[in-house]
Scaffold this motif. Structure first.
Motif, PDB file in Angstrom:
ATOM      1  N   THR A 140       0.854  -1.183   0.000  1.00  0.00           N
ATOM      2  CA  THR A 140       0.000   0.000   0.000  1.00  0.00           C
ATOM      3  C   THR A 140       0.891   1.235   0.000  1.00  0.00           C
ATOM      4  O   THR A 140       1.759   1.373   0.861  1.00  0.00           O
ATOM      5  N   SER A 141       0.670   2.114  -0.961  1.00  0.00           N
ATOM      6  CA  SER A 141       1.487   3.324  -1.056  1.00  0.00           C
ATOM      7  C   SER A 141       1.110   4.291   0.064  1.00  0.00           C
ATOM      8  O   SER A 141       0.065   4.158   0.707  1.00  0.00           O
ATOM      9  N   ALA A 142       1.975   5.280   0.286  1.00  0.00           N
ATOM     10  CA  ALA A 142       1.716   6.305   1.299  1.00  0.00           C
ATOM     11  C   ALA A 142       0.415   7.043   0.998  1.00  0.00           C
ATOM     12  O   ALA A 142      -0.238   7.546   1.908  1.00  0.00           O
ATOM     13  N   ARG A 143       0.021   7.088  -0.253  1.00  0.00           N
ATOM     14  CA  ARG A 143      -1.243   7.732  -0.663  1.00  0.00           C
ATOM     15  C   ARG A 143      -2.453   6.829  -0.453  1.00  0.00           C
ATOM     16  O   ARG A 143      -3.581   7.238  -0.681  1.00  0.00           O
ATOM     17  N   GLY A 144      -2.191   5.564  -0.082  1.00  0.00           N
ATOM     18  CA  GLY A 144      -3.286   4.633   0.169  1.00  0.00           C
ATOM     19  C   GLY A 144      -3.648   3.753  -1.013  1.00  0.00           C
ATOM     20  O   GLY A 144      -4.621   3.005  -0.953  1.00  0.00           O
ATOM     21  N   THR A 145      -2.871   3.804  -2.074  1.00  0.00           N
ATOM     22  CA  THR A 145      -3.150   2.979  -3.248  1.00  0.00           C
ATOM     23  C   THR A 145      -2.684   1.545  -3.008  1.00  0.00           C
ATOM     24  O   THR A 145      -1.519   1.318  -2.672  1.00  0.00           O
ATOM     25  N   ALA A 146      -3.591   0.587  -3.177  1.00  0.00           N
ATOM     26  CA  ALA A 146      -3.243  -0.833  -3.070  1.00  0.00           C
ATOM     27  C   ALA A 146      -2.570  -1.253  -4.377  1.00  0.00           C
ATOM     28  O   ALA A 146      -3.104  -1.010  -5.462  1.00  0.00           O
ATOM     29  N   THR A 147      -1.375  -1.844  -4.274  1.00  0.00           N
ATOM     30  CA  THR A 147      -0.627  -2.262  -5.452  1.00  0.00           C
ATOM     31  C   THR A 147      -0.323  -3.757  -5.376  1.00  0.00           C
ATOM     32  O   THR A 147      -0.298  -4.340  -4.293  1.00  0.00           O
ATOM     33  N   SER A 148      -0.095  -4.339  -6.537  1.00  0.00           N
ATOM     34  CA  SER A 148       0.210  -5.761  -6.608  1.00  0.00           C
ATOM     35  C   SER A 148       1.215  -5.988  -7.730  1.00  0.00           C
ATOM     36  O   SER A 148       1.085  -5.410  -8.813  1.00  0.00           O
ATOM     37  N   TYR A 149       2.210  -6.836  -7.445  1.00  0.00           N
ATOM     38  CA  TYR A 149       3.261  -7.135  -8.408  1.00  0.00           C
ATOM     39  C   TYR A 149       3.429  -8.636  -8.529  1.00  0.00           C
ATOM     40  O   TYR A 149       3.434  -9.342  -7.531  1.00  0.00           O
ATOM     41  N   THR A 150       3.587  -9.104  -9.759  1.00  0.00           N
ATOM     42  CA  THR A 150       3.817 -10.518 -10.017  1.00  0.00           C
ATOM     43  C   THR A 150       5.235 -10.681 -10.532  1.00  0.00           C
ATOM     44  O   THR A 150       5.659  -9.945 -11.432  1.00  0.00           O
TER      45      THR A 150
END
Length: 167
Positions: A140-150
């Motif tokens: 989760t970014s400092a801005r609150g964006t949920a991210t996912s990486y494969t």
């Protein structure tokens, strides 16, 4: 793409390690999705393997340079330390979740990097990476964006084998 990203990762890795006296890293060998690298620092050698994600979500945001690194620092008694490196600051009180097959690992966050919360689980994460085919990293970014990486785990075993006797 991989070489440019790797050079950026090397600079980020050195900066985040606080290794002002470190020499520029040298790529030892590329093993499919994973590269093996080394550099001299304070009279010792640091070796690591590094990869970039094959997929980034959400596609609509700028992720910056994203890497997963496993480092080996014999002079500091550090063996196979996994680290997620994001191209952005993460939410301070969040956790990063790594999933390989049905195994989950929790990483603690500091700025734009994350490490295994319980150091005793580092060997289990590395073993899961060796035995798996893909790895998912969620943050989760400092801005609150949920991210996912494969990430592809193709080549991880050979890359880790290459840095096993780091010196």
């Amino acid at each position: 793409m991989f070489v440019r990203s790797s050079v950026t990762a090397l600079a980020i890795l050195l900066a985040s390690s606080g290794l002002a006296n470190a020499q520029s890293p040298t790529r030892i060998e590329q093993f499919r999705a994973w590269g093996a690298y080394s550099y001299k620092s304070n009279g010792g050698t640091v070796c690591y393997v590094l990869s970039v994600p094959t997929a980034k979500e959400p596609a609509s945001v700028n992720h910056g340079d994203i890497f997963f690194v496993v480092s080996q620092r014999p002079g500091q008694n550090i063996s196979y330390e996994p680290q997620a490196m994001m191209g952005y600051p993460m939410k301070g009180d969040s956790k990063v979740n790594v999933t390989i097959d049905n195994k989950n690992f929790v990483l603690f966050v500091k700025d734009s990097s994350a490490w295994v919360e319980n150091a005793a689980e580092e060997p289990a994460l590395v073993a899961a990476m060796r035995g798996g085919s893909t790895m998912t990293v969620k943050a989760t970014s400092a801005r609150g964006t949920a991210t996912s990486y494969t990430y592809s785990l193709s080549g991880i075993s050979a890359a880790l084998q290459k840095i096993q006797n780091c010196n």
